[in-house]
Write an enzyme that holds these catalytic residues in place. Structure first.
Site, short mmCIF file in Angstrom:
data_model
loop_
_atom_site.label_atom_id
_atom_site.label_comp_id
_atom_site.label_asym_id
_atom_site.label_seq_id
_atom_site.Cartn_x
_atom_site.Cartn_y
_atom_site.Cartn_z
N SER A 132 0.82 -1.21 0.00
CA SER A 132 0.00 0.00 0.00
C SER A 132 0.85 1.25 0.00
CB SER A 132 -0.91 0.01 1.22
OG SER A 132 -1.59 1.24 1.26
N LYS A 204 -5.13 -6.42 3.10
CA LYS A 204 -4.95 -5.30 2.16
C LYS A 204 -6.32 -4.85 1.62
CE LYS A 204 -2.91 -2.41 -0.74
NZ LYS A 204 -3.75 -2.12 -1.85
N ASN A 208 -8.12 -1.20 1.93
CA ASN A 208 -8.69 -0.42 0.83
C ASN A 208 -10.15 -0.06 1.10
OD1 ASN A 208 -6.22 -1.04 -0.29
ND2 ASN A 208 -7.03 -1.34 -2.33
N GLU A 211 -10.16 2.70 3.39
CA GLU A 211 -9.73 3.89 2.63
C GLU A 211 -10.95 4.51 1.90
OE1 GLU A 211 -6.20 3.12 0.15
OE2 GLU A 211 -7.25 4.14 -1.47
P1 NBP Z 1 -0.34 -2.73 -14.07
O1 NBP Z 1 -1.38 -3.32 -13.22
O2 NBP Z 1 -0.76 -1.77 -15.09
O3 NBP Z 1 0.48 -3.95 -14.70
C1 NBP Z 1 1.04 -3.90 -15.94
C2 NBP Z 1 2.47 -4.41 -15.99
O4 NBP Z 1 2.50 -5.84 -15.98
C3 NBP Z 1 3.11 -3.95 -17.27
O5 NBP Z 1 4.44 -3.60 -17.04
C4 NBP Z 1 3.00 -5.19 -18.15
O6 NBP Z 1 3.94 -5.29 -19.17
C5 NBP Z 1 3.26 -6.27 -17.13
N1 NBP Z 1 2.87 -7.62 -17.57
C6 NBP Z 1 3.68 -8.70 -17.65
BR1 NBP Z 1 5.40 -8.67 -17.20
N2 NBP Z 1 3.07 -9.76 -18.09
C7 NBP Z 1 1.82 -9.40 -18.32
C8 NBP Z 1 0.71 -10.10 -18.79
N3 NBP Z 1 0.75 -11.40 -19.10
N4 NBP Z 1 -0.45 -9.41 -18.92
C9 NBP Z 1 -0.51 -8.11 -18.59
N5 NBP Z 1 0.53 -7.40 -18.13
C10 NBP Z 1 1.69 -8.03 -18.00
O7 NBP Z 1 0.82 -2.08 -13.19
P2 NBP Z 1 0.78 -1.20 -11.86
O8 NBP Z 1 -0.20 -0.09 -11.94
O9 NBP Z 1 2.18 -0.90 -11.59
O10 NBP Z 1 0.21 -2.20 -10.76
C11 NBP Z 1 0.83 -3.45 -10.49
C12 NBP Z 1 0.03 -4.18 -9.43
O11 NBP Z 1 0.09 -3.42 -8.23
C13 NBP Z 1 -1.46 -4.34 -9.76
O12 NBP Z 1 -1.91 -5.56 -9.28
C14 NBP Z 1 -2.09 -3.21 -9.01
O13 NBP Z 1 -3.45 -3.46 -8.67
C15 NBP Z 1 -1.23 -3.18 -7.75
N6 NBP Z 1 -1.20 -1.92 -7.03
C16 NBP Z 1 -1.19 -0.75 -7.69
C17 NBP Z 1 -1.13 0.45 -6.99
C18 NBP Z 1 -1.09 1.74 -7.71
O14 NBP Z 1 -1.15 2.79 -7.02
N7 NBP Z 1 -0.95 1.74 -9.02
C19 NBP Z 1 -1.10 0.43 -5.59
C20 NBP Z 1 -1.06 -0.78 -4.95
C21 NBP Z 1 -1.12 -1.95 -5.67
P3 NBP Z 1 3.82 -4.49 -20.57
O15 NBP Z 1 4.69 -3.29 -20.39
O16 NBP Z 1 4.28 -5.42 -21.58
O17 NBP Z 1 2.37 -4.12 -20.75
#
Ligand code: NBP
Length: 502
Positions: A132, A204, A208, A211
């Protein structure tokens, strides 16, 4: 010189993955990274050549796996759901017994239970860890909620403790975040082993859900100050800034004060918040929390009201049309004193917050029975003190409450919370009444109050409800003058009304 084998690996270089990888490298761990789109990996490694631990870019899952010391530890930061399953499936044939996959995404806890079991049967170890704090948390210190194989967590613990946000050991106050290459030293890490299989992701999810409630409650306070007193955004921002110095001291109050005081960069005159469209999105964890509360039969109205408030916000056009047809009390300013009303809204917010957290902890209490976990509520509140979105001074009160009584049935029964609500409730009731009289929606304030009044009611109108159920459906009822567990049925339409044991 890079080590022959990295300490840890990470898959998924979007916002969270990049920031968490840099945080890990800042703490001296060499980390190998892999992303489906290789250009992202190449660019990321090239842009960060001098981290203390070092980043090693890899172009295939095989290369990633081969670059790691054993037992291998691989953190996934990819989209929850099918993408996570796809990445796990691609790793399984490459790993050896005892290797560890850590899912840091926002997975549903039931998926984590399923994945942990499936991987255990293959000799692999799995940790589902809540992360988080968004992008800044990931970079400089998130709150971490790991669940799964306890022995596997021992292998991960040095990394998780190093990268987590830190709080002061004595006061529980968050220590200031680090800078690139200069991590925070000392303090207690906001990371603790939560429990087996899906426990970390469950906690977690509750985080949320809480939150969602916190954000909606703050919005209601803002709306009431605006509607009843007619203050401008910046003036309300000043109120929140003052509240942030007292019992409501928290990250969300702090950023709200900041948001309300920002000018619109386009018009340069208006408050930015006044030009933001009043529709809010959601990603689903609030809904999961509410559905889980309904499934387990735990009263948790605050998070559900917060989800519904977002749903109502989303039907903007319908609301605009309805606003021309449906009449209420109309805009009317409050005739009483400003200072006293602001204090009353403060108190209503604090009491509603206590009820919301009481509900969240009730959910975890019930879930631990359902899933055979033993959760430590005091330390859960403690790790939420730093790094995460709901970080707040108030959480220390929860840690202290569970310190006094680890088996506390409901936070409201703790002497501190009981006394606080007792003292503040007149103001809370006044605000809920004013909201109703002035036609200002305050769903979490009012449902929180109903929750409080319902929870403290020795007698509810469910006697009539159960009689209705028995009338039309022969669902039986118990009697106040008979032992619990003895059921009766009345043949209601029969003029003689014979009562039978059921
Ligand atoms: P995303 O949820 O948008 O994930 C996309 C990433 O995963 C891209 O870099 C993508 O690569 C990669 N990926 C790979 Br490796 N294999 C994949 C596949 N088979 N299918 C789809 N994508 C693939 O990233 P994020 O926003 O950084 O979040 C990551 C995790 O953290 C999520 O589960 C999210 O819920 C969680 N989270 C996010 C936050 C936040 O504030 N954003 C906070 C807490 C938790 P590519 O470049 O080739 O598309």
């Amino acid at each position: 010189m890079p080590k022959p084998h990295s300490d840890i690996g990470l898959i998924g270089l979007a916002v969270m993955g990049q920031n968490l990888a840099l945080n890990i490298a800042d703490h001296g761990f060499q980390i190998s990274v892999y992303n489906r789109t290789t250009e992202k990996t190449t660019k990321f490694v090239a842009e960060n050549p001098n981290t203390p631990g070092g980043l090693v870019g890899t172009t295939t899952p095989q290369e990633l796996v081969q670059s790691l010391s054993t037992p291998r530890k691989i953190v996934l930061l990819v989209q929850a759901g099918a993408s996570t399953d796809a990445v796990i499936d691609s790793l399984v044939p490459l790993l050896a017994a005892g290797d560890i996959i850590i899912d840091g995404g926002n997975a549903k806890w039931t998926d984590t239970i399923r994945r942990e079991k499936a991987l255990r049967e293959k000799g692999l170890r799995f940790i589902g860890s809540g992360v988080s704090g968004g992008e800044t948390g990931a970079r400089f210190g998130p709150a971490l909620m790991p669940g799964g194989d306890a022995d596997a967590y021992k292998e991960l613990e040095p990394v998780w403790n190093a990268i987590a946000a830190k709080v002061d050991a004595r006061t529980g106050r968050p220590l200031p975040g680090g800078k690139p290459g200069e991590p925070v030293v000392g303090g207690v890490p906001c990371a603790t082993y939560i429990g087996p299989d899906g426990a970390g992701h469950y906690v977690k999810m509750i985080h949320n859900g809480i939150e969602y409630g916190d954000m909606q409650m703050i919005c209601e306070a803002y709306d009431l100050i605006r509607g009843l007193l007619g203050l401008k955004a910046a003036e309300i921002g000043a109120v929140f800034a003052e509240w942030n110095q007292g019992s409501l001291d928290s990250y969300l109050i702090e950023i709200t004060a900041d948001i309300l005081r920002q000018k619109d960069p386009v018009t340069k005159r208006k408050a930015l918040v006044d030009v933001v469209l009043d529709t809010a999105g959601q990603k689903g964890t609030g809904k999961w929390t509410s559905v889980n509360a309904l499934d387990m039969g735990v009263p948790a109205p605050t998070v559900a009201e917060a989800v519904f408030a977002r749903c109502l916000s989303a039907i903007k056009e319908e609301r605009v049309a309805a606003s021309r047809i449906l009449k209420g009390p109309g805009a009317r300013k409050y005739a009483g004193g400003k200072k006293a009303l602001i204090q009353a809204i403060h108190d209503a917010l604090y009491c509603s917050k206590i009820c919301s957290y009481a509900q969240g902890f009730q959910l975890m209490r019930e879930a631990q029975k359902e899933y055979h976990w033993t959760l430590n509520f005091g330390s859960i509140a403690q790790i939420w003190r730093g790094g995460c979105i709901i970080r707040a001074a108030f959480l220390q009160k929860i840690t202290e409450a569970y310190g006094r009584n680890p088996r506390l049935a409901n936070l409201l029964l703790d002497p501190y919370f009981n006394q606080t609500v007792r003292k503040a409730q007149a103001n809370w009731r006044k605000v809920v009444a004013l909201a109703a009289l002035h036609g200002i929606p305050a769903p979490t304030f009012s449902s929180g109050l109903s929750y409080y009044d319902g929870y403290r009611a020795a007698r509810l109108p469910a006697n009539l409800l159960q009689a209705q159920r028995d009338y039309f459906g022969a669902h039986t009822y118990e009697r106040v003058d008979q032992p619990r567990g003895k059921f009766f049925h009345l043949d209601w339409p029969d003029p003689d009304r014979p009562q039978r044991d059921a």
